[in-house]
Design a protein around this motif. Structure first.
Motif, short mmCIF file in Angstrom:
data_model
loop_
_atom_site.label_atom_id
_atom_site.label_comp_id
_atom_site.label_asym_id
_atom_site.label_seq_id
_atom_site.Cartn_x
_atom_site.Cartn_y
_atom_site.Cartn_z
N LYS A 181 0.92 -0.75 -0.35
CA LYS A 181 -0.49 -0.51 -0.39
C LYS A 181 1.07 1.03 0.25
O LYS A 181 0.85 1.99 -0.27
CB LYS A 181 -0.72 -0.14 1.25
N GLN A 182 2.04 1.24 0.19
CA GLN A 182 2.87 2.39 0.61
C GLN A 182 3.52 2.57 -0.54
O GLN A 182 3.49 3.52 -1.30
CB GLN A 182 4.00 2.35 1.80
N LEU A 183 3.76 1.28 -1.30
CA LEU A 183 4.13 1.57 -2.58
C LEU A 183 3.24 2.40 -3.33
O LEU A 183 3.82 2.74 -4.03
CB LEU A 183 4.93 -0.31 -2.68
N GLN A 184 1.82 1.46 -3.36
CA GLN A 184 1.05 2.21 -4.16
C GLN A 184 0.93 3.52 -4.21
O GLN A 184 1.14 4.26 -5.61
CB GLN A 184 0.24 1.41 -4.06
N GLU A 185 0.93 4.37 -2.80
CA GLU A 185 1.29 5.45 -2.44
C GLU A 185 2.65 6.25 -3.46
O GLU A 185 2.14 7.52 -4.30
CB GLU A 185 1.80 5.75 -1.57
N LEU A 186 3.20 5.58 -3.21
CA LEU A 186 4.71 6.30 -3.46
C LEU A 186 4.76 6.24 -5.05
O LEU A 186 5.21 7.21 -6.44
CB LEU A 186 6.08 5.10 -3.53
N LEU A 187 4.05 4.89 -5.77
CA LEU A 187 3.96 5.31 -6.89
C LEU A 187 2.60 6.07 -7.79
O LEU A 187 3.14 6.78 -9.14
CB LEU A 187 2.99 3.54 -7.68
N GLU A 188 1.96 6.31 -7.22
CA GLU A 188 0.69 7.87 -7.29
C GLU A 188 1.39 8.79 -7.13
O GLU A 188 0.88 9.99 -7.52
CB GLU A 188 -0.32 7.17 -6.42
#
Ligand code: ADP
Length: 782
Positions: A181-188
């Motif tokens: 989820k944190q990674l997704q945030e970084l992606l976004e």
């Protein structure tokens, strides 16, 4: 959608819903794909430009995700490699290209087909601020790596070289273990500064978590260490426990000693001493060197036969039988021994002299000692005094010395096991004295019945009673026995054996023993008498039978080997097979040189090895009257030569020598075999005759051998070792002897077998010798 990141391109792409994996741009990653929709999406991608959009499921547990279950933000990726696995699954390697956002789902039946808008990375100016931010991120990443052991240290290198800030964040994202989820945030996070800041925060949080983890680990480790410490202490305790047990064994040890003390029934003084020492041991730490010293002492003292005695019944008849059975010949010797025993029987309290058996090696001294013990039914111990020069070897060292021990006498008594053994002191003539004291005088105390009741050994500290011991001594020659000892001794000479005696000893005594030692029976081997005689004559030259014994043993060994190798019938060793077993003879069976010569005469000598013949040579050369003697001659022999010269001078006229001849010539007397020391006065007449011969040039008869001391006036005095010398002369093939008149009685005592066919002239004056031996000759020296 932010203003800065405008949509650059809209495209139609198949979509792959990933579970638990976020693919970032620049990232190359393998994926395992199994779901039908995903496989179909991939197949579709392969048909087109190999491009696909990968977006993560919001909940990774969902098997059949719907549109709503998938994040709309993903990454456009290129399929680099595709492998179909046998189980229907597909393994792909994809490379992230750029961020993209799903705008619409065009088809959801077979696979997801979407309309996506790419979000290419905009260029950011690297200002000081951005640079500082980047550096902080790299530093934190470094810190993170320190705590996270799973990442290799080199990763930091590849990261610190990245100049593009967006890429930096993306690369780090792919390395750090974050929740997806944190990674997704970084992606976004399409704003690069925001992305970096987010990255920084996440890193710091992670580091914090890792620190706490490590702390916990440490505490856990400490706990384990504590357990280990306890384990160690427990082990130590066990050792201490053992130690305590040992203390228990010390008490056992003390009890043991006390018990032994009680059983030993020691003389009062000794018992007191032992008690004292036991108490001392009890007070001494078990492991200390001191304790060992005390223990050794106690063992020694308790081992000694203070009161153990074997019964002695002197039965002369029985003793005679035993001596007879053990030894061939030696008639006189046996008789003397029996007489000695008889006296002891009649007057046990009387101070009897010490027996001393004198003879060359191998004549049976030791075995006679053993026989005496057997005859008296006593224990037997033997101690060689050869080379003993330190008094402490007899009397021991005081216990204050490191490694001190009792002297040899006490040690031998320990071995004996009873207080009245037959104690053979070998080689009393080989003791010497130097700065370390005089062992002979210590030995005197051992042998003296007045003193040996309380023999003092330095180590023992308490006196030991040696008065019940029957001492027998041996020596090769009598004249080197220290005088005070000699005084106490009754000498019994063992002169050596004739060929015939040696043969009988070999057949009757040596061979049966040798065969038995080698495990051979009489029906397996026979060494013929002639073979034995050959060995006696050509392989040995000795008064005793020691070398004979060795050579016969060597033959027997060879035969025993043949049996081991499969021989199945009796081995007969005849005279002609001796060389096969023993090699070439060591000695020629030589008749001595019986020629008549000028300046050479044959003497009979008596030495450590028995007897021998000895040529004495005299050379006379013009000179100033000097007398030179060579050939390792002792002082007594030199004096003999002087006396011989004086005699010859007194015969100047009879011998037709010119006035003052001795001043005009140098005289050189030599006794061959220069390396062998020779001494004694018995070569006197031999030197005189050789001298007279050399001065007159008249030959000396070579078929005679002689012995006799000479006085200044030419009187011939008696000598010792007569039988030994006669035997030596016989061995050398001599039949004519000149002996001192005063020895005639002794000569008559010698067995007839030895003397029967000899021609002996007994002389009392040197003139008679000259008469007999000096041949008329014209060649005068003067
Ligand atoms: P020594 O002590 O004089 O050097 P040993 O007593 O050791 O000599 O004798 C050497 C060997 O010869 C021994 O095996 C001994 O038994 C044997 N021997 C010597 N003399 C005789 C003898 N007269 N009769 C039988 N065996 C003898």
């Amino acid at each position: 959608m932010t203003e800065e990141n405008e949509i650059k391109e809209i495209m139609e792409l198949p979509l792959l819903a990933s579970r638990g994996v976020i693919v970032f741009p620049h990232m190359v990653i393998p994926l395992l794909v199994g779901r039908d929709k995903s496989v179909a999406a991939l197949e579709e991608a392969m048909m087109e430009e190999k491009k696909i959009i990968i977006a993560a499921q919001k909940d990774e547990t969902v098997e059949e995700p719907d549109i709503d279950d998938i994040y709309s933000f993903g990454t456009i990726a290129e399929v680099k490699q595709l492998v179909k696995l046998p189980n229907g699954m597909i393994k792909v390697v994809v490379e992230g290209l750029e961020r993209a956002e799903v705008i619409d789902y065009l088809d959801t039946e077979e696979y997801f087909l979407v309309e996506a808008a790419s979000r290419p990375e905009e260029k950011v100016e690297v200002t000081t601020n951005v640079n500082a931010l980047m550096r902080t991120v790299v530093k934190e990443f470094e810190e993170y790596i320190k705590y996270n052991r799973n990442l290799p240290a080199e990763t930091i290198m590849s990261v610190s070289n990245i100049e593009d800030p967006g890429r930096l964040a993306d690369v780090i994202s792919s390395q750090v273990e974050l929740k997806y989820k944190q990674l997704q945030e970084l992606l976004e996070a399409t704003d690069i500064i925001v992305r970096l800041e987010k990255m920084l925060n996440l890193l710091q949080d992670e580091i914090e978590v890792l620190k706490i983890e490590q702390d916990i680990n440490k505490r856990v480790k400490k706990k384990v260490e504590k357990n280990q410490k306890e384990y160690y202490l427990r082990e130590k305790m066990k050792v201490i426990q053992d130690e305590l047990d040992e203390d228990k064994s010390t008490t056992d040890e003390i009890d043991d000693y006390c018990e032994k003390l009680e059983e030993a029934d020691l003389p009062e003084k000794v018992a007191e001493k032992v008690e004292e020492e036991i108490e001392k041991l009890d007070r001494t730490p078990n492991m200390s060197p001191e304790a060992t010293v005390i223990r050794n002492y106690l063992d020694c003292i308790l081992d000694l036969p203070w009161n153990k005695e074997t019964d002695e019944e002197i039965d002369i008849k029985n003793s005679e039988e035993i001596l007879e059975a053990d030894h061939y010949g030696l008639k006189d010797v046996k008789e003397r021994i029996l007489e000695y025993l008889a006296v002891r029987k009649i007057a046990p309290a009387k101070k009897s002299p010490i027996l001393c058996l004198v003879g060359a090696p191998g004549v049976g001294k030791t075995s006679l000692g053993r026989s005496i013990a057997r005859a008296l039914d006593r224990d037997f111990v033997r101690l060689s005094l050869g080379g003993v020069r330190d008094e402490a070897e007899i009397r021991g060292h005081r216990r204050t010395y490191i490694g001190s021990r009792p002297g040899r006498i006490i040690n031998a008594m320990r071995d004996a096991g009873s207080k009245n053994p037959v104690f053979l002191l070998d080689e009393v003539d080989k003791m010497s004295s130097d700065f370390r004291g005089d062992p002979a005088s210590a030995l005197l105390e051992v042998l003296d019945p007045e003193q040996n009741k309380e023999f003092g050994d330095h180590y023992l500290e308490v006196p030991f009673d040696l008065s019940q011991v029957l001492f027998v001594t041996t020596a090769n020659v009598a004249h080197t026995i220290p005088a005070p000892l000699l005084d106490r001794m009754e000498l019994i000479e063992i002169p050596g054996y004739t060929e015939d005696e040696k043969l009988k000893i070999a057949e009757g005594h040596l061979l049966p023993k040798i065969y038995e030692d080698h495990g051979l029976k009489e029906d397996q081997i026979n060494i013929s008498s002639n073979a034995i005689l050959k060995v006696i004559r050509e392989y040995t030259r000795e008064a005793g039978v020691r070398n004979l014994e060795r050579k016969l043993a060597a033959i027997t060994r060879k035969v025993a080997k043949e049996f081991v190798e499969g021989r199945d019938h009796k081995a007969l060793v005849a005279v002609n097979s001796v060389e096969k077993h023993l090699g070439l003879p060591d000695y020629e069976h030589q008749e001595s040189n019986l020629e008549n010569r000028v300046g050479v005469a044959t003497g009979l000598a008596y030495n450590q090895a028995g007897g021998d013949i000895l040529d004495i040579e005299v050379a006379v050369v013009p000179g100033k009257g000097e007398l030179t003697l060579t050939g390792s001659l002792g002082d007594v022999m030199k004096e003999s030569a002087q006396a011989a010269l004086s005699y010859v001078r007194s015969k100047q006229n009879e011998l037709n020598l010119s006035d003052g001849f001795y001043k005009k010539y140098d005289i050189h007397i030599h006794v061959p075999q220069g390396a062998v020391p020779k001494d004694g006065p018995s070569a006197g007449i031999t030197i005189a005759i050789a001298l007279a011969s050399a001065l007159t040039g008249r030959k000396v008869r070579g078929d005679y051998a002689m012995t006799g001391e000479i006085s200044l006036r030419g009187r011939v005095l008696p000598i010792g070792g007569l039988k030994t010398k006669i035997l030596a002369g016989r061995r050398a093939g001599i039949e004519n002897f000149i002996l001192p008149k005063k020895n005639e009685n002794k000569f008559k005592e010698i067995e007839k077998e030895i003397t029967r066919d000899l021609n002996v002239s007994f002389v009392s004056h040197m003139d008679e010798v000259m008469e007999l031996l000096l041949l008329e000759d014209e060649n005068h020296a003067d």
